[in-house]
Design an enzyme around this catalytic site. Structure first.
Site, mmCIF file in Angstrom:
data_model
loop_
_atom_site.group_PDB
_atom_site.id
_atom_site.type_symbol
_atom_site.label_atom_id
_atom_site.label_comp_id
_atom_site.label_asym_id
_atom_site.label_seq_id
_atom_site.Cartn_x
_atom_site.Cartn_y
_atom_site.Cartn_z
ATOM 1 N N GLY A 162 -53.754 46.935 -28.705
ATOM 2 C CA GLY A 162 -52.662 46.883 -27.746
ATOM 3 C C GLY A 162 -52.808 45.592 -26.940
ATOM 4 O O GLY A 162 -53.271 44.571 -27.473
ATOM 5 N N LYS A 209 -66.289 49.587 -12.422
ATOM 6 C CA LYS A 209 -64.944 49.395 -12.990
ATOM 7 C C LYS A 209 -64.142 50.696 -12.901
ATOM 8 O O LYS A 209 -62.952 50.685 -12.579
ATOM 9 C CB LYS A 209 -65.076 48.940 -14.446
ATOM 10 C CG LYS A 209 -63.769 48.849 -15.229
ATOM 11 C CD LYS A 209 -62.948 47.647 -14.848
ATOM 12 C CE LYS A 209 -61.522 47.651 -15.368
ATOM 13 N NZ LYS A 209 -61.363 47.348 -16.758
ATOM 14 N N GLU A 267 -54.715 57.674 -19.758
ATOM 15 C CA GLU A 267 -56.162 57.888 -19.738
ATOM 16 C C GLU A 267 -56.596 58.696 -18.510
ATOM 17 O O GLU A 267 -57.752 58.635 -18.112
ATOM 18 C CB GLU A 267 -56.868 56.529 -19.733
ATOM 19 C CG GLU A 267 -56.643 55.752 -21.008
ATOM 20 C CD GLU A 267 -57.347 54.401 -21.013
ATOM 21 O OE1 GLU A 267 -57.914 54.042 -22.048
ATOM 22 O OE2 GLU A 267 -57.328 53.715 -19.979
HETATM 23 O O1 PAF Z 1 -56.298 49.439 -16.333
HETATM 24 C C1 PAF Z 1 -55.896 48.366 -15.849
HETATM 25 O O2 PAF Z 1 -54.711 48.052 -15.792
HETATM 26 C C2 PAF Z 1 -56.936 47.387 -15.335
HETATM 27 O O3 PAF Z 1 -58.202 47.932 -15.567
HETATM 28 C C3 PAF Z 1 -56.784 46.975 -13.880
HETATM 29 C C4 PAF Z 1 -58.041 46.310 -13.398
HETATM 30 C C5 PAF Z 1 -56.440 48.141 -13.004
HETATM 31 C C6 PAF Z 1 -55.744 45.889 -13.745
HETATM 32 O O4 PAF Z 1 -54.473 46.273 -14.035
#
Ligand code: PAF
Length: 312
Positions: free
Chosen positions: A11, A188, A271
Site C-alpha cells: 500500500g 510508536k 488496525e
Molecule cells: O499511521 C499513521 O498514519 C502514521 O503512523 C502516523 C505517524 C500517525 C502519521 O500519519
C-alpha cells in the site's frame, strides 16, 4: 546478504519503501492483493509525489501472488496488522535459508505473529516515522519524513542488522538501530494511539489535532492511559515525553491523513484492534483503566461495522 527485497503489503508505506530502495538500485518486488495498483506500477512505474520530490520509479515490479516474486534476502512486511499472520503464511515461498523478515508495521504483536510463521530467528522489527498516502493505483504521496529505527528482537547488534540498516541508508532513509526495539515499538504505538483513531473519527488531518484544544485533550488522555499500561507491563518506552512526542509527530505530519483515516474513508477494516483496542485489552488484563481508548476503539469499530448502512 545480496539485496533482493520483497515488500509484503505494498500500500502507501510499502510502495514508498519499495520505491526508494529501487531508486537506489536494489532489486525490489512489490507484493499486494490490489491488482490495479500492481498493474499500474508495472505499466507506468510508481509515481511518487510529495516531500521527497515528484518522480516516477520504473525499476520495480509488482505482483499479486508472492509465488511470482521468488526467494528474497529481505522480506519487508507492511501489510495491515490484522493481516500479518495470514499474509506471512501465504508468503512462505519467499523464505530461503537466510531470508530475514523485517516488520515496520503499526500496532502491537506483529513480530510475534511473524515469528510464529517464519521462525523467530528470521524476524527483526522496527518503526518508521514516514507518512504516506495512496492517491490512486500506482500513485502515492510522500507526506512526511522521519527516522527508520530497526533492531533484533533480542536486542543484539548482528551483522544482518548492520547490513539492512546500511541498505536503507543507501536508499536515503534516515536510519538508526536500537537494542530496545520493543520500547521503540511502544513509543510508536503511543503515537498511533494518540493520532490514528482520533483523526479517523473526526476526519481531520494529523496537524489539526494539536490546533483544536478538544482534540488535543483527547490525544493526551489516550496517550497517558497507554503510558500507564506500558509502565505496568514493565516496557521501557523509548520516548522521554510520549505526549509531547505525539504532538510533535502530529505537527511534523500535519498534512497527512493518518493510515486509519485513509482506511475509514475507503471503507476498509482498520488496525484499531492492534492500536487503541490492544491498549484496552492489555489494560483489562493488568487492571489499568483505559476509558478514552475504549471510547475511541468502539467508535471506530461501530464505524467499520456499519459502512454499508451509511448514506453516500
Ligand atoms: O499511521 C499513521 O498514519 C502514521 O503512523 C502516523 C505517524 C500517525 C502519521 O500519519
Amino acid at each position: 546478504m545480496a539485496d533482493r527485497v520483497v515488500i509484503l503489503g505494498s500500500g502507501a508505506m510499502g510502495s514508498l519503501y519499495g520505491g526508494m530502495l529501487a531508486e537506489a538500485g536494489v532489486p525490489v518486488t512489490l507484493v499486494d492483493v490490489w491488482k490495479e495498483h500492481m498493474d499500474a506500477v508495472n505499466r507506468d512505474g510508481l509515481i511518487i509525489e510529495g516531500v521527497s520530490g515528484d518522480r516516477v520509479v520504473r525499476s520495480l515490479r509488482g505482483v499479486t501472488d508472492p509465488r511470482e516474486a521468488g526467494e528474497a534476502d529481505l522480506v519487508l512486511v507492511f501489510v495491515k496488522a490484522t493481516m500479518t499472520k495470514a499474509a506471512m503464511e501465504g508468503a512462505r515461498c519467499l523464505l530461503g535459508p537466510d531470508t530475514a523478515v523485517l516488520t515496520l508495521q503499526n500496532g502491537l504483536g506483529n513480530a510475534e505473529k511473524l515469528s510464529d510463521v517464519a521462525g523467530a530467528s528470521r524476524v527483526l522489527a522496527g518503526i518508521t516515522g514516514h507518512g504516506c498516502n495512496i492517491l490512486g493505483p500506482g500513485r502515492i504521496r510522500h507526506a512526511g519524513t522521519g527516522d527508520t529505527i530497526l533492531g533484533e528482537l533480542d536486542g543484539s547488534a548482528t551483522d544482518r542488522l548492520a547490513r539492512i540498516a546500511a541498505l536503507f541508508g543507501r536508499a536515503g532513509f534516515s536510519v538508526k538501530t536500537s537494542s530496545n526495539v520493543l520500547g521503540m515499538i511502544w513509543a510508536k504505538l503511543l503515537v498511533n494511539v494518540g493520532i490514528n483513531a482520533l483523526t479517523a473519527v473526526t476526519g481531520l488531518k494529523n496537524g489539526r489535532l494539536v490546533e483544536l484544544p478538544e482534540a488535543d485533550e483527547l490525544l493526551e488522555a489516550a496517550v497517558r492511559e497507554a503510558m500507564a499500561v506500558a509502565e505496568r507491563k514493565g516496557i521501557r518506552v523509548e520516548a522521554e515525553d510520549p505526549v509531547a512526542h505525539t504532538r510533535d509527530v502530529a505537527r511534523r505530519t500535519a498534512a497527512n491523513r493518518s493510515s486509519m483515516l485513509q482506511d475509514v474513508s475507503a471503507e476498509r477494516q482498520t488496525e484499531i484492534d492492534v492500536i487503541n483496542g490492544a491498549i484496552v485489552d492489555e489494560g483489562k488484563r493488568l487492571g489499568v483503566p483505559t476509558p478514552v481508548n475504549l471510547c475511541l476503539a468502539n467508535l471506530i469499530r461501530i464505524r467499520q461495522q456499519t459502512y454499508e448502512e451509511r448514506e453516500k
